[in-house]
Design a protein around this motif. Sequence first.
Motif, mmCIF file in Angstrom:
data_model
loop_
_atom_site.group_PDB
_atom_site.id
_atom_site.type_symbol
_atom_site.label_atom_id
_atom_site.label_comp_id
_atom_site.label_asym_id
_atom_site.label_seq_id
_atom_site.Cartn_x
_atom_site.Cartn_y
_atom_site.Cartn_z
ATOM 1 N N SER A 43 38.653 50.049 39.101
ATOM 2 C CA SER A 43 40.025 50.335 38.692
ATOM 3 C C SER A 43 40.350 51.823 38.785
ATOM 4 O O SER A 43 39.576 52.666 38.338
ATOM 5 C CB SER A 43 40.244 49.875 37.251
ATOM 6 N N PRO A 53 35.133 45.235 37.252
ATOM 7 C CA PRO A 53 36.354 45.864 37.744
ATOM 8 C C PRO A 53 36.637 47.230 37.126
ATOM 9 O O PRO A 53 37.360 48.031 37.705
ATOM 10 C CB PRO A 53 37.450 44.866 37.350
ATOM 11 N N SER A 54 36.056 47.539 35.967
ATOM 12 C CA SER A 54 36.305 48.851 35.359
ATOM 13 C C SER A 54 35.819 49.982 36.267
ATOM 14 O O SER A 54 36.372 51.072 36.255
ATOM 15 C CB SER A 54 35.640 48.956 33.992
ATOM 16 N N SER A 68 43.663 45.100 37.213
ATOM 17 C CA SER A 68 42.510 45.287 38.104
ATOM 18 C C SER A 68 41.966 43.960 38.604
ATOM 19 O O SER A 68 41.622 43.828 39.775
ATOM 20 C CB SER A 68 41.400 46.069 37.401
ATOM 21 N N LEU A 115 41.858 46.227 45.917
ATOM 22 C CA LEU A 115 41.132 47.438 45.545
ATOM 23 C C LEU A 115 39.804 47.520 46.287
ATOM 24 O O LEU A 115 39.424 48.579 46.794
ATOM 25 C CB LEU A 115 40.888 47.470 44.030
ATOM 26 N N CYS A 154 43.007 46.136 32.637
ATOM 27 C CA CYS A 154 41.948 45.216 33.090
ATOM 28 C C CYS A 154 42.548 44.022 33.814
ATOM 29 O O CYS A 154 42.053 43.611 34.866
ATOM 30 C CB CYS A 154 41.090 44.750 31.918
ATOM 31 N N TRP A 186 41.922 42.856 42.442
ATOM 32 C CA TRP A 186 40.527 43.112 42.779
ATOM 33 C C TRP A 186 40.291 43.144 44.286
ATOM 34 O O TRP A 186 39.685 44.079 44.805
ATOM 35 C CB TRP A 186 39.653 42.046 42.115
#
Length: 126
Positions: free
Chosen positions: A20, A16-17, A105, A112, A102, A109
């Motif tokens: 994000s 996810p980084s 995110s 996004l 985090c 998820w």
Amino acid sequence: MTEPPLRADMFDELCPSDLSPVRFGDKWAGMIIRCLERGPRRFSELRVPLRRVTAKVLTQSLRSLERDGLILRTAHAGSVQRVEYELTPLGRSMLEPMNAACAWSVEHWDELLEAREAATPNRMTH
């Protein structure tokens, strides 16, 4: 006591980084901070989970974090020069906001990912 080695799969390709919209420094800064979370690490240790970044870019990111007061670079004297990087108290204070980003995110998820996919043009040729 020596910390266990950093895992090569610490940062999954679909982590996810990467998705994000929240950034901490440059593209790699947040991941570097995560690598240093449990204690000092040498450059070669950082290269294991950060294998997708070139040595030059990793060096630039480390210098930027050092300049901003988030990490400390320590060169140990000896027949073979050994350099370690560690979080400063200021850098350690980044961990809580990073954890919140985090968690956000992960919670969002699917939204996004849908937005990213909707914005990516269909590359199929006819």
